[in-house]
Write a protein that holds these residues in place. Structure first.
Motif, short mmCIF file in Angstrom:
data_model
loop_
_atom_site.label_atom_id
_atom_site.label_comp_id
_atom_site.label_asym_id
_atom_site.label_seq_id
_atom_site.Cartn_x
_atom_site.Cartn_y
_atom_site.Cartn_z
N LYS A 108 -64.28 -21.11 -45.64
CA LYS A 108 -63.98 -20.60 -44.48
C LYS A 108 -62.62 -19.95 -44.36
CE LYS A 108 -67.58 -22.73 -41.55
NZ LYS A 108 -68.29 -23.35 -42.57
N GLY A 109 -61.70 -20.81 -45.24
CA GLY A 109 -60.38 -20.29 -45.06
C GLY A 109 -60.33 -18.95 -45.71
N LEU A 110 -61.14 -18.68 -46.74
CA LEU A 110 -61.29 -17.36 -47.57
C LEU A 110 -62.04 -16.20 -46.44
CD1 LEU A 110 -62.73 -18.24 -51.02
CD2 LEU A 110 -60.37 -17.61 -50.33
N VAL A 111 -62.86 -16.86 -45.36
CA VAL A 111 -63.51 -15.92 -44.47
C VAL A 111 -62.33 -15.35 -43.65
CG1 VAL A 111 -64.97 -15.91 -42.33
CG2 VAL A 111 -65.59 -16.93 -44.88
N ILE A 112 -61.43 -16.20 -43.33
CA ILE A 112 -60.40 -16.14 -42.21
C ILE A 112 -59.34 -14.89 -43.02
CG2 ILE A 112 -58.16 -16.52 -41.32
CD1 ILE A 112 -59.43 -19.53 -40.81
N LEU A 113 -59.12 -14.97 -44.08
CA LEU A 113 -58.41 -14.04 -45.06
C LEU A 113 -59.11 -12.62 -45.02
CD1 LEU A 113 -57.02 -15.98 -48.09
CD2 LEU A 113 -55.81 -15.22 -46.32
N ALA A 114 -60.51 -12.67 -45.22
CA ALA A 114 -61.22 -11.40 -45.03
C ALA A 114 -61.06 -11.07 -43.88
CB ALA A 114 -62.79 -11.89 -45.65
N TYR A 115 -61.27 -11.39 -42.85
CA TYR A 115 -61.27 -10.98 -41.70
C TYR A 115 -60.02 -10.26 -41.30
CZ TYR A 115 -61.33 -11.00 -36.58
OH TYR A 115 -60.97 -10.39 -35.26
N LEU A 116 -58.77 -11.09 -41.52
CA LEU A 116 -57.58 -10.38 -41.23
C LEU A 116 -57.28 -8.89 -42.12
CD1 LEU A 116 -55.44 -13.67 -41.02
CD2 LEU A 116 -56.08 -12.06 -39.42
N PHE A 117 -57.71 -9.16 -43.30
CA PHE A 117 -57.50 -7.88 -44.36
C PHE A 117 -58.59 -6.76 -43.82
CE2 PHE A 117 -55.62 -10.38 -47.70
CZ PHE A 117 -54.60 -9.54 -47.76
N ALA A 118 -59.75 -7.03 -43.65
CA ALA A 118 -60.79 -6.26 -43.28
C ALA A 118 -60.68 -5.45 -41.87
CB ALA A 118 -62.19 -6.67 -43.11
N THR A 119 -59.82 -6.44 -40.76
CA THR A 119 -59.74 -5.88 -39.54
C THR A 119 -58.15 -5.31 -39.52
OG1 THR A 119 -58.91 -7.92 -38.90
CG2 THR A 119 -61.20 -6.97 -38.11
N ASP A 120 -57.43 -5.33 -40.65
CA ASP A 120 -56.12 -4.86 -40.88
C ASP A 120 -55.08 -5.24 -39.81
OD1 ASP A 120 -54.31 -3.47 -42.18
OD2 ASP A 120 -54.54 -1.55 -41.42
N ARG A 121 -55.28 -6.65 -39.59
CA ARG A 121 -54.18 -7.41 -38.56
C ARG A 121 -53.36 -8.12 -39.24
NH1 ARG A 121 -58.43 -9.57 -34.09
NH2 ARG A 121 -59.46 -7.59 -33.38
N PRO A 122 -52.15 -8.43 -38.68
CA PRO A 122 -51.32 -9.44 -39.26
C PRO A 122 -51.52 -10.79 -38.74
CG PRO A 122 -50.26 -8.09 -37.48
CD PRO A 122 -51.60 -7.50 -37.47
N ILE A 139 -57.77 -26.30 -41.10
CA ILE A 139 -56.38 -25.71 -41.27
C ILE A 139 -55.66 -26.84 -42.23
CG2 ILE A 139 -54.30 -25.80 -40.23
CD1 ILE A 139 -55.63 -24.35 -37.64
N LEU A 140 -56.00 -28.03 -41.96
CA LEU A 140 -55.39 -29.40 -42.64
C LEU A 140 -55.84 -28.77 -44.40
CD1 LEU A 140 -55.77 -32.35 -40.61
CD2 LEU A 140 -53.61 -31.23 -40.95
N ARG A 141 -57.11 -28.54 -44.53
CA ARG A 141 -57.55 -28.21 -45.68
C ARG A 141 -56.75 -27.27 -46.45
NH1 ARG A 141 -62.69 -27.36 -46.08
NH2 ARG A 141 -63.16 -27.47 -43.94
N VAL A 142 -56.59 -26.04 -45.79
CA VAL A 142 -56.07 -24.77 -46.24
C VAL A 142 -54.73 -24.94 -46.55
CG1 VAL A 142 -55.31 -22.55 -45.59
CG2 VAL A 142 -57.60 -23.34 -45.09
N LYS A 143 -53.99 -25.84 -45.66
CA LYS A 143 -52.49 -26.00 -45.85
C LYS A 143 -52.49 -26.79 -47.21
CE LYS A 143 -50.49 -25.89 -41.29
NZ LYS A 143 -50.00 -26.88 -40.18
N SER A 144 -53.38 -27.82 -47.39
CA SER A 144 -53.06 -28.81 -48.63
C SER A 144 -53.43 -27.75 -49.76
CB SER A 144 -54.12 -29.77 -48.63
OG SER A 144 -54.16 -30.69 -49.49
#
Length: 639
Positions: free
Chosen positions: A26-40, A68-73
């Protein structure tokens, strides 16, 4: 270290060497969402809704905090911070991360054809393939992104097609057109783009003419013969429009069979040939794109699946493939051949198989002709199989009885034919319009007429009646016309027999049983060389041939004076005693009267009243010389 995010054909984080790096999905999904929508950045509320849909707000935020805790770790372990988190927002840091979806954003200073190449490379795979969050909000966003990406490719294709001036640019435009057509298999505008890019109008015209001839021949037969057909069976309208290259796309996507066309396994002695034939299969894919009857897997994806071994079947099932075309390259440069078999994936049934000889050919020059032949063959077989299975699936109980009845056709004896007829009539009690059972009953009567050799006209009348009922129940299936053709042959109506069998073979040009019966008709026409060629083709398509194939081959060879060849076919029969008269005549013509008498005695035990002249007056044979060679052999044998 610089990382990259792959979003097409799956979703994974890769390190600088291209190896997969573990990271919360789900952390990868967040990354894909931000890249695909071209948002900072994006709000936490938006991400929570994207990942967990309409779950309660408290539950979604609890899940998000845990993520978020797992992504940060994990980021700390990688010493890379792609995502940063504030109280209300999630921000993307692109400093150490690239993403393959980036070309769908602003084109920037990138050269137009370079950008088109990147778009094509991306869309060879599916965006976020195999990611299923079971969330309608995510599903809606994902569908929107996939459509946006495809529209971006279409727009670039329309803009650059007239500007392509070099061979590399024209090749890139062709690739882009193929990707669009594969993604929109029922979209006429996509077909037109592919036509323009490949300049393939001549090939498409050939496909269209093929199916138009098929429709025209069916319509002509129906208008001429419909009035003579029985009326107690409900007429089913033709479904040939499913394969017409000119028919607008009106059927739902889910009803279109999905075909995975796998690159060939190379078992030849010429390793370089595999590359040529892989290119050939790409041409075949283009041929399928011209038809509305099949949704074919893109060549890139087919190659990826072919490289899998452990989970290949699971991949086919996951993507809903109905058919798989498996290919193998064998032989050396002079005897190179491509073996192809079409598999109905849900039951692992081999629907069709054929070997295409490539030896001694200039493949580069003949690729288009080979690809056209293979594409048409597979399209026809899929359509025939689809139509046939529709009868089976409508009534499982009838289908079960039908299978019981079919097993009796493996050995052509009178008891077996009568058992088969009993089972098929039981099928009709379950489903009165079950066309395969109607045509099978017709077959039992025509085969009984042949085995008894008494010239019983009532048997042929029954065969004709059931064949016509089968045609009226399903006038786009070959079996009814096949049985009508066989019956008309036995009635001596040679012209009507040829017409019906030609239509049957037009409807199913790779149906081995139809080809075998067509060969039998040609033999009775005294076109014996043609009959031999056709029956050999039927045997090649159906190597575990029933006795009827071998009997036809034996008879055709006998008429040509190839008596030893005739006997060799008889020896291959499961029940060679069925051809005792032919064996007796063959041995007599070879001068071995002792062996001939053995078969005469056996034949008379079954048919003590057999008379040569009466038999010759009943069996339709066109040319007198053909009758004479039968008379000579049978008389010499002692009949």
């Amino acid at each position: 270290m610089r990382f990259s995010l792959r979003t097409f054909g799956g979703l994974e984080l890769l390190d600088g060497q291209g190896s997969t790096v573990a990271f919360p999905e789900k952390g990868l999904v967040i990354l894909a969402y931000l890249f695909a929508t071209d948002r900072p950045s994006v709000t936490r509320a938006t991400v929570a809704e994207l990942l967990w849909g309409d779950a309660s707000l408290a539950t979604s935020f609890t899940n998000l905090r845990s993520l978020i805790l797992r992504v940060k770790s994990r980021q700390s372990e990688l010493n890379a911070h792609f995502l940063s988190f504030s109280e209300n927002r999630i921000e993307l840091d692109r400093t150490s991360l690239d993403c393959d979806v980036s070309p769908f954003g602003a084109s920037g200073s990138r050269e137009p054809f370079e950008r088109l190449k990147l778009l094509v490379e991306c869309l060879q795979g599916v965006f976020l393939d195999e990611i299923n969050l079971r969330n309608p909000i995510f599903d809606g966003w994902l569908a929107q992104q996939r459509e946006r990406q495809l529209v971006g490719l279409e727009h670039a294709l329309q803009t650059l097609t007239p500007l392509a001036s070099t061979s590399d640019q024209r090749g890139l435009v062709k690739e882009a057109a193929l990707v669009v057509s594969l993604a929109r298999p029922l979209d006429e505008s996509a077909h037109e783009a592919l036509l323009r890019a490949y300049d393939a109008q001549a090939e498409v015209d050939h496909l269209r003419r093929t199916f138009e001839r098929r429709n025209d021949r069916l319509s002509s037969w129906t208008s001429t013969n419909q009035s003579s057909a029985p009326s107690q069976v409900a007429v089913r309208s033709p479904s040939l429009e499913a394969v017409s290259a000119t028919e607008p796309a009106t059927q739902p996507m889910a009803r279109v069979p999905r075909l995975a066309l796998l690159p060939p396994g190379n078992y030849s002695r010429d390793p370089a040939s595999a590359a040529i034939v892989t290119s050939l299969l790409e041409d075949i894919t283009i041929g399928f794109c011209m038809l509305n009857s099949i949704q074919v897997l893109a060549p890139y994806s087919a190659l990826q699946i072919s490289r899998k071994t452990e989970d290949q079947l699971a991949t086919f099932e996951h993507h809903g493939f109905t058919y798989v075309l498996d290919t193998r390259l064998t032989g050396g440069l002079d005897d190179l051949s491509l073996f192809s078999q079409l598999i109905f994936f849900p039951t692992s049934e081999v629907v069709w198989a054929e070997r295409f000889s490539l030896g001694g050919m200039e493949l580069a020059r003949n690729k288009r002709d080979i690809s056209r032949r293979l594409a048409l063959s597979v399209a026809s077989e899929i359509e025939r199989h689809r139509i046939t299975r529709s009868h089976f699936e409508q009534n499982p109980a009838a289908y079960h009885r039908y299978l019981i009845g079919r097993q009796y056709f493996s050995r052509l004896t009178l008891p077996n034919l009568r058992r088969a007829r009993k089972e098929m009539k039981a099928v009709l009690h379950e489903s009165a319009n079950f066309a395969p059972a109607l045509s099978s009953i017709a077959r039992t009567y025509s085969e009984e007429w042949l085995l008894t050799a008494r010239g019983d006209a009532d048997l042929l009348k029954s065969a004709e009646a059931y064949a016509l009922q089968a045609i009226e129940a399903a006038n786009d299936m070959a079996d009814g016309y096949r049985e009508l053709g066989v019956t008309k042959l036995q009635q001596g109506a040679l012209d009507e027999s040829v017409e019906a069998l030609e239509l049957a073979e037009t409807l199913s040009p790779h149906y081995a049983d139809v080809i075998a019966d067509h060969a039998d008709t040609l033999a009775h026409y005294s076109r014996l060389e043609d009959a031999c060629q056709k029956i050999e083709h039927a045997i090649e398509l159906n190597p575990l041939s029933p006795d009827a194939y071998l009997w036809t081959a034996a008879g055709a060879n006998y008429g040509l004076g190839r008596f030893e060849a005739a006997l060799s076919y008889v020896d291959r029969m499961t029940e060679p005693s069925l051809a005792d008269r032919l064996s007796a005549a063959s041995w007599a013509m070879l001068g071995d009267n002792a062996k001939a008498r053995v078969f005469v005695r056996r034949a008379r035990e079954t048919h003590p009243d057999f008379d040569v002249e009466k038999w010759l007056s009943i069996v339709p044979i066109k040319e007198q010389w053909h009758k004479d060679i039968y008379r000579e052999g049978l008389k010499k044998a002692g009949f």
